[in-house]
Design a protein around this motif. Structure first.
Motif, PDB file in Angstrom:
ATOM      1  N   ASP A 149     -34.382  50.065  14.256  1.00  0.00           N
ATOM      2  CA  ASP A 149     -35.644  50.752  13.996  1.00  0.00           C
ATOM      3  C   ASP A 149     -36.243  50.212  12.704  1.00  0.00           C
ATOM      4  O   ASP A 149     -35.505  49.916  11.754  1.00  0.00           O
ATOM      5  CB  ASP A 149     -35.429  52.266  13.872  1.00  0.00           C
ATOM      6  N   VAL A 150     -37.558  50.064  12.698  1.00  0.00           N
ATOM      7  CA  VAL A 150     -38.281  49.642  11.501  1.00  0.00           C
ATOM      8  C   VAL A 150     -39.473  50.569  11.347  1.00  0.00           C
ATOM      9  O   VAL A 150     -40.269  50.714  12.274  1.00  0.00           O
ATOM     10  CB  VAL A 150     -38.777  48.178  11.609  1.00  0.00           C
ATOM     11  N   ARG A 151     -39.585  51.202  10.192  1.00  0.00           N
ATOM     12  CA  ARG A 151     -40.714  52.098   9.913  1.00  0.00           C
ATOM     13  C   ARG A 151     -41.489  51.539   8.730  1.00  0.00           C
ATOM     14  O   ARG A 151     -40.918  51.334   7.657  1.00  0.00           O
ATOM     15  CB  ARG A 151     -40.225  53.504   9.625  1.00  0.00           C
ATOM     16  N   ASP A 198     -28.339  51.821  14.642  1.00  0.00           N
ATOM     17  CA  ASP A 198     -28.521  53.268  14.826  1.00  0.00           C
ATOM     18  C   ASP A 198     -27.551  54.089  13.976  1.00  0.00           C
ATOM     19  O   ASP A 198     -27.255  55.241  14.298  1.00  0.00           O
ATOM     20  CB  ASP A 198     -28.350  53.670  16.300  1.00  0.00           C
ATOM     21  N   GLU A 199     -27.050  53.506  12.875  1.00  0.00           N
ATOM     22  CA  GLU A 199     -26.032  54.192  12.083  1.00  0.00           C
ATOM     23  C   GLU A 199     -26.274  54.188  10.582  1.00  0.00           C
ATOM     24  O   GLU A 199     -25.704  55.001   9.870  1.00  0.00           O
ATOM     25  CB  GLU A 199     -24.656  53.559  12.340  1.00  0.00           C
TER      26      GLU A 199
END
Length: 88
Positions: free
Chosen positions: A5-7, A27-28
């Motif tokens: 994920d990149v925000r 995811d960790e």
């Protein structure tokens, strides 16, 4: 290592910083405060850092080899290009 994920939070202010990014690894594990900077040769990322007692800035977390840094920078900059400015 997979970036899952990149925000991106784009910044519409004067100066060289263009965005602040958080990434999730596998995811960790999350790394916050990666900065997208406009340099003389284009965009690059700066890892989260803290000012030490001697006045120098030191990375808190960073890739340990060039291959991983290049991979991370490519993923972050691609997400930056797709991101839109958010009204604050």
């Amino acid at each position: 290592m997979n970036i899952t994920d990149v925000r991106v939070r784009k910044i519409a202010k004067e100066g060289k910083m263009r965005a602040v990014v958080s990434i999730t690894i596998d995811d960790e594990f999350v790394v916050h405060d990666i900065k997208v900077i406009e340099g003389e040769k284009g965009l690059f990322i700066a890892m989260p850092s803290r000012k030490s007692s001697d006045g120098e800035y030191r990375d808190i977390a960073h890739p340990i080899n060039t291959q991983t840094r290049d991979k991370l920078q490519k993923i972050v900059l691609e997400a930056y290009e797709k991101a839109e400015y958010v009204e604050e």
